[in-house]
Design a protein around this motif. Structure first.
Motif, PDB file in Angstrom:
ATOM      1  N   ALA A  72       0.855  -1.189   0.000  1.00  0.00           N
ATOM      2  CA  ALA A  72       0.000   0.000   0.000  1.00  0.00           C
ATOM      3  C   ALA A  72       0.885   1.232   0.000  1.00  0.00           C
ATOM      4  N   GLU A  73       0.297   2.351  -0.360  1.00  0.00           N
ATOM      5  CA  GLU A  73       0.987   3.629  -0.283  1.00  0.00           C
ATOM      6  C   GLU A  73       0.088   4.625   0.431  1.00  0.00           C
ATOM      7  N   VAL A  74       0.681   5.653   0.979  1.00  0.00           N
ATOM      8  CA  VAL A  74      -0.062   6.681   1.698  1.00  0.00           C
ATOM      9  C   VAL A  74      -0.599   7.685   0.691  1.00  0.00           C
ATOM     10  N   TYR A  75      -1.891   7.922   0.731  1.00  0.00           N
ATOM     11  CA  TYR A  75      -2.505   8.943  -0.109  1.00  0.00           C
ATOM     12  C   TYR A  75      -2.582  10.220   0.712  1.00  0.00           C
ATOM     13  N   ALA A  76      -1.981  11.285   0.189  1.00  0.00           N
ATOM     14  CA  ALA A  76      -1.943  12.542   0.936  1.00  0.00           C
ATOM     15  C   ALA A  76      -2.768  13.630   0.257  1.00  0.00           C
ATOM     16  N   GLY A  77      -3.646  13.239  -0.647  1.00  0.00           N
ATOM     17  CA  GLY A  77      -4.466  14.209  -1.365  1.00  0.00           C
ATOM     18  C   GLY A  77      -5.587  14.777  -0.519  1.00  0.00           C
ATOM     19  N   GLY A  78      -6.343  15.646  -1.129  1.00  0.00           N
ATOM     20  CA  GLY A  78      -7.456  16.283  -0.440  1.00  0.00           C
ATOM     21  C   GLY A  78      -8.466  15.279   0.087  1.00  0.00           C
ATOM     22  N   GLY A  79      -8.920  15.509   1.294  1.00  0.00           N
ATOM     23  CA  GLY A  79      -9.935  14.654   1.902  1.00  0.00           C
ATOM     24  C   GLY A  79      -9.410  13.354   2.480  1.00  0.00           C
ATOM     25  N   ALA A  80      -8.081  13.171   2.476  1.00  0.00           N
ATOM     26  CA  ALA A  80      -7.514  11.927   2.997  1.00  0.00           C
ATOM     27  C   ALA A  80      -7.766  11.804   4.499  1.00  0.00           C
ATOM     28  N   VAL A  81      -8.005  10.577   4.940  1.00  0.00           N
ATOM     29  CA  VAL A  81      -8.262  10.277   6.348  1.00  0.00           C
ATOM     30  C   VAL A  81      -7.282   9.186   6.760  1.00  0.00           C
ATOM     31  N   TYR A  82      -6.761   9.301   7.974  1.00  0.00           N
ATOM     32  CA  TYR A  82      -5.773   8.341   8.453  1.00  0.00           C
ATOM     33  C   TYR A  82      -6.240   7.704   9.743  1.00  0.00           C
ATOM     34  N   GLY A  83      -5.733   6.512   9.995  1.00  0.00           N
ATOM     35  CA  GLY A  83      -6.100   5.764  11.183  1.00  0.00           C
ATOM     36  C   GLY A  83      -5.415   6.277  12.430  1.00  0.00           C
ATOM     37  N   ARG A  84      -5.321   5.424  13.400  1.00  0.00           N
ATOM     38  CA  ARG A  84      -4.918   5.780  14.757  1.00  0.00           C
ATOM     39  C   ARG A  84      -3.524   6.380  14.877  1.00  0.00           C
ATOM     40  N   LEU A  85      -2.593   6.056  13.987  1.00  0.00           N
ATOM     41  CA  LEU A  85      -1.221   6.540  14.117  1.00  0.00           C
ATOM     42  C   LEU A  85      -0.959   7.849  13.378  1.00  0.00           C
ATOM     43  N   GLY A  86      -1.797   8.192  12.441  1.00  0.00           N
ATOM     44  CA  GLY A  86      -1.637   9.445  11.718  1.00  0.00           C
ATOM     45  C   GLY A  86      -0.699   9.368  10.527  1.00  0.00           C
ATOM     46  N   ILE A  87      -0.712  10.426   9.742  1.00  0.00           N
ATOM     47  CA  ILE A  87       0.009  10.449   8.466  1.00  0.00           C
ATOM     48  C   ILE A  87       1.518  10.295   8.624  1.00  0.00           C
ATOM     49  N   ASP A  88       2.121  10.896   9.625  1.00  0.00           N
ATOM     50  CA  ASP A  88       3.574  10.820   9.769  1.00  0.00           C
ATOM     51  C   ASP A  88       4.049   9.381   9.988  1.00  0.00           C
ATOM     52  N   SER A  89       3.372   8.656  10.844  1.00  0.00           N
ATOM     53  CA  SER A  89       3.735   7.247  11.080  1.00  0.00           C
ATOM     54  C   SER A  89       3.472   6.406   9.845  1.00  0.00           C
ATOM     55  N   TYR A  90       2.377   6.686   9.152  1.00  0.00           N
ATOM     56  CA  TYR A  90       2.065   5.935   7.940  1.00  0.00           C
ATOM     57  C   TYR A  90       3.137   6.165   6.879  1.00  0.00           C
ATOM     58  N   LYS A  91       3.596   7.412   6.743  1.00  0.00           N
ATOM     59  CA  LYS A  91       4.654   7.711   5.769  1.00  0.00           C
ATOM     60  C   LYS A  91       5.959   7.017   6.147  1.00  0.00           C
ATOM     61  N   GLN A  92       6.268   6.934   7.444  1.00  0.00           N
ATOM     62  CA  GLN A  92       7.474   6.223   7.884  1.00  0.00           C
ATOM     63  C   GLN A  92       7.397   4.744   7.521  1.00  0.00           C
ATOM     64  N   MET A  93       6.221   4.139   7.711  1.00  0.00           N
ATOM     65  CA  MET A  93       6.047   2.728   7.352  1.00  0.00           C
ATOM     66  C   MET A  93       6.234   2.530   5.858  1.00  0.00           C
ATOM     67  N   MET A  94       5.643   3.423   5.063  1.00  0.00           N
ATOM     68  CA  MET A  94       5.765   3.331   3.615  1.00  0.00           C
ATOM     69  C   MET A  94       7.224   3.520   3.196  1.00  0.00           C
ATOM     70  N   ASP A  95       7.914   4.490   3.785  1.00  0.00           N
ATOM     71  CA  ASP A  95       9.313   4.739   3.449  1.00  0.00           C
ATOM     72  C   ASP A  95      10.199   3.547   3.804  1.00  0.00           C
ATOM     73  N   SER A  96       9.876   2.869   4.898  1.00  0.00           N
ATOM     74  CA  SER A  96      10.620   1.674   5.288  1.00  0.00           C
ATOM     75  C   SER A  96      10.470   0.578   4.238  1.00  0.00           C
ATOM     76  N   ALA A  97       9.257   0.366   3.764  1.00  0.00           N
ATOM     77  CA  ALA A  97       9.019  -0.641   2.720  1.00  0.00           C
ATOM     78  C   ALA A  97       9.698  -0.219   1.415  1.00  0.00           C
TER      79      ALA A  97
END
Length: 93
Positions: A43-68
């Motif tokens: 998966a990849e993080v979508y950062a466009g308009g109207g994006a919603v993130y789960g419990r950890l938020g966008i910064d943690s999600y981006k870190q996970m994506m960057d790690s992969a």
């Protein structure tokens, strides 16, 4: 088959449900599928308009994506040479 649970975060502009989905690991421990998919490169993080993130938020999600991505896992196996969902959306508009 395992049982999965979902918590709807909101509906998007098209009426689709955006949700957190998890399974149980142990009695009180949850495995969140969005996090698992990001960490495995499915998966990849979508950062466009109207994006919603789960419990950890966008910064943690981006870190996970960057790690992969740095580990060249899943969709990142060819490195950065791929079109993101946001890029595709902008191109076909």
């Amino acid at each position: 088959g395992r049982t999965a649970w979902a918590r709807i975060l909101r509906k998007d502009q098209y009426g689709r449900a955006v949700a957190e989905v998890w399974t149980r690991r142990l009695l009180f421990s949850r495995k969140y599928l969005d996090e698992d998919m990001l960490l495995k490169g499915y998966a990849e993080v979508y950062a466009g308009g109207g994006a919603v993130y789960g419990r950890l938020g966008i910064d943690s999600y981006k870190q996970m994506m960057d790690s992969a991505r740095s580990g060249r896992l899943g969709i990142w196996k060819d490195g950065h040479n791929r079109e993101s969902a946001a890029e595709f959306k902008a191109r076909v508009k």
